[in-house]
Design an enzyme around this catalytic site. Structure first.
Site, PDB file in Angstrom:
ATOM      1  NE  ARG A 255      -1.959   0.799   4.001  1.00 55.37           N
ATOM      2  CZ  ARG A 255      -1.187   1.468   4.855  1.00 55.37           C
ATOM      3  NH1 ARG A 255      -0.741   2.677   4.548  1.00 55.37           N
ATOM      4  NH2 ARG A 255      -0.827   0.930   6.011  1.00 55.37           N
ATOM      5  CG  HIS A 259      -5.329   2.232   7.130  1.00 54.56           C
ATOM      6  ND1 HIS A 259      -5.512   0.919   6.750  1.00 54.56           N
ATOM      7  CD2 HIS A 259      -6.435   2.582   7.813  1.00 54.56           C
ATOM      8  CE1 HIS A 259      -6.682   0.498   7.197  1.00 54.56           C
ATOM      9  NE2 HIS A 259      -7.257   1.492   7.843  1.00 54.56           N
ATOM     10  CE1 TYR A 268       2.374   2.601   8.266  1.00 56.77           C
ATOM     11  CE2 TYR A 268       1.330   4.393   9.487  1.00 56.77           C
ATOM     12  CZ  TYR A 268       1.320   3.500   8.441  1.00 56.77           C
ATOM     13  OH  TYR A 268       0.273   3.510   7.556  1.00 56.77           O
TER      14      TYR A 268
HETATM   15  C1  TPP Z   1     -13.270  -5.801  13.832  1.00 53.03           C
HETATM   16  C2  TPP Z   1     -12.424  -4.574  13.607  1.00 53.03           C
HETATM   17  N1  TPP Z   1     -11.361  -4.349  14.402  1.00 53.03           N
HETATM   18  C3  TPP Z   1     -10.582  -3.245  14.202  1.00 53.03           C
HETATM   19  C4  TPP Z   1     -10.894  -2.356  13.208  1.00 53.03           C
HETATM   20  C5  TPP Z   1     -10.028  -1.128  12.976  1.00 53.03           C
HETATM   21  N2  TPP Z   1      -9.227  -1.276  11.764  1.00 53.03           N
HETATM   22  C6  TPP Z   1      -9.593  -0.697  10.604  1.00 53.03           C
HETATM   23  S1  TPP Z   1      -8.543  -1.061   9.353  1.00 53.03           S
HETATM   24  C7  TPP Z   1      -7.573  -2.019  10.342  1.00 53.03           C
HETATM   25  C8  TPP Z   1      -6.337  -2.697   9.776  1.00 53.03           C
HETATM   26  C9  TPP Z   1      -6.660  -3.636   8.665  1.00 53.03           C
HETATM   27  O1  TPP Z   1      -5.493  -4.084   8.038  1.00 53.03           O
HETATM   28  P1  TPP Z   1      -5.530  -5.145   6.889  1.00 53.03           P
HETATM   29  O2  TPP Z   1      -6.507  -6.214   7.206  1.00 53.03           O
HETATM   30  O3  TPP Z   1      -4.128  -5.553   6.628  1.00 53.03           O
HETATM   31  O4  TPP Z   1      -6.130  -4.377   5.629  1.00 53.03           O
HETATM   32  P2  TPP Z   1      -5.604  -3.109   4.811  1.00 53.03           P
HETATM   33  O5  TPP Z   1      -6.303  -1.910   5.387  1.00 53.03           O
HETATM   34  O6  TPP Z   1      -4.125  -3.040   4.953  1.00 53.03           O
HETATM   35  O7  TPP Z   1      -6.028  -3.318   3.402  1.00 53.03           O
HETATM   36  C10 TPP Z   1      -8.084  -2.031  11.640  1.00 53.03           C
HETATM   37  C11 TPP Z   1      -7.449  -2.766  12.768  1.00 53.03           C
HETATM   38  C12 TPP Z   1     -12.036  -2.620  12.414  1.00 53.03           C
HETATM   39  N3  TPP Z   1     -12.402  -1.812  11.404  1.00 53.03           N
HETATM   40  N4  TPP Z   1     -12.778  -3.743  12.624  1.00 53.03           N
END
Ligand code: TPP
Length: 358
Positions: A255, A259, A268
């Protein structure tokens, strides 16, 4: 399916073709004109992503989750789908939505906050964005089991990130899908970061090993190689349609943006890391491939750029034309039937709105 640690690649970063003993045959029918179309798709969705990011910076969207760097993973996998397959995305799969034919203006309401979703999932065979990490994988497993119960031969794909593989929902979805041989492709975009948490902290095993642990075939693919992603996704969808059950795909990508637009990745990660992944850019290598084959003229580049600009203008227009919904409509679709708690909240909110008028 393939060696657990191997990364399938069909086009190098220098734009040279590789032959893969298992997967090349899945793209035998893809000629230079088709590759140019994949290139165009990637250019257009990158341009749309930049426009949406700009719209957020200009205060027109509440939030946006940029896909910059992940174009090949999304376009390659989405272009492998048939019309009657169903996609269950997370919140970053704008390019998949584009390939499914979702109208550009329908990408905006969710992020502008004028709707809780954006489009009719049944119209495009694609669910709307899922913010709850991993929830969509359960929906996909259930839908896939339903496909089997119906005796249909369509397939399902669900998208999630490396971070999501730590979520209980994803574990349950993979367990059910494997046990019931549901025709689901678990498509993990390992973009190296779950917000600020690196994949190295997320898991001590390689992400693709997680699929293997559920007894499903797994494949690791260069997620910045659109042709390789198309090939491995076609293979997984074919297996699913033939009754072979689920496959886990780890698309290794990066990415490049934040985010979401609320995040600051400079806090980071390093500039060196970013530079390394710019070198592996998904669009650049296909441009090199096309140019060396004499399949991309200056006129083509100009036409593709114009198409991308026109799409971006349409996206912006669609966003600015959205109307604010009536405040009280927020309660309308929470439950299908009347619900006493919602009625109480509705009354409370109406009373609050009255205080603003006073
Ligand atoms: C159940 C839940 N826990 C925490 C969050 C907060 N949160 C939003 S995005 C994220 C990280 C997700 O990372 P990844 O699965 O690697 O996907 P990416 O955004 O990198 O595509 C978190 C912890 C959430 N939306 N839902």
């Amino acid at each position: 399916m393939s060696d657990l640690d191997e990364i399938v690649q069909l086009v190098t970063i220098a734009g040279e073709r590789h032959i893969h003993p298992d997967f090349s045959t899945y793209v035998d029918d893809v000629d230079m004109a088709d590759i140019r179309k994949l290139y165009e798709d990637m250019v257009v969705v990158r341009r749309l992503d930049a426009e949406a990011t700009a719209l957020q910076r200009q205060g027109q969207l509440g939030l946006w989750a940029p896909l910059l760097g992940q174009e090949a993973a999304q376009i390659g996998s989405a272009r492998a789908l048939e019309a009657d397959d169903f996609a269950f995305p997370s919140y970053r799969e704008h390019a998949v939505a584009y390939c499914r034919g979702v109208q550009l203006k329908e990408l905006m309401p969710f992020w502008r906050g004028t709707s809780l979703s954006g489009w009719d999932p049944n119209k495009y065979n694609m669910a709307t964005p899922a913010i709850i990490i991993g929830a969509q994988t359960l929906h996909a497993a259930g839908y896939g089991m339903g496909v089997n119960f119906d005796g249909a031969n369509s397939a399902v794909i669900t998208y999630f990130g490396d971070g999501a593989t730590s979520q209980g929902d994803v574990a349950e979805a993979m367990g059910f899908a494997a046990s019931f041989a549901a025709p689901v492709v678990f498509f993990c975009q390992n973009n190296q970061w779950a917000i600020s948490e690196p994949v190295t902290l997320q898991t001590k095993a390689q992400i693709s090993h997680r699929g293997h642990g559920y007894g499903m075939p797994t494949v690791r693919v260069d997620g910045n190689d659109v042709l390789a992603v198309l090939a491995v996704t076609r293979a997984a969808l074919e297996l699913a349609r033939e009754g072979g059950g689920p496959t886990f795909i780890e698309a290794v990508t990066y990415r490049r943006g934040p985010h979401t637009t609320s995040d600051d990745p400079t806090r980071y990660r390093t500039a060196e890391d970013e530079a390394e992944w710019i070198r592996r850019d998904p669009i650049e290598r296909i441009r090199l491939l096309l140019e060396s084959a004499g399949a991309l003229s200056e006129g083509d580049v100009k036409a593709i750029g114009d198409h991308a600009d026109a799409a971006a203008a349409e996206l912006r227009r669609g966003c600015l034309e959205l109307e604010d919904p009536p405040a009280m409509s927020i309660f309308d679709d929470a439950y299908a039937e009347p619900h006493s708690l919602i009625d109480a909240e509705r009354r409370e909110y109406a009373a609050y709105l009255d205080t603003l008028d006073a």
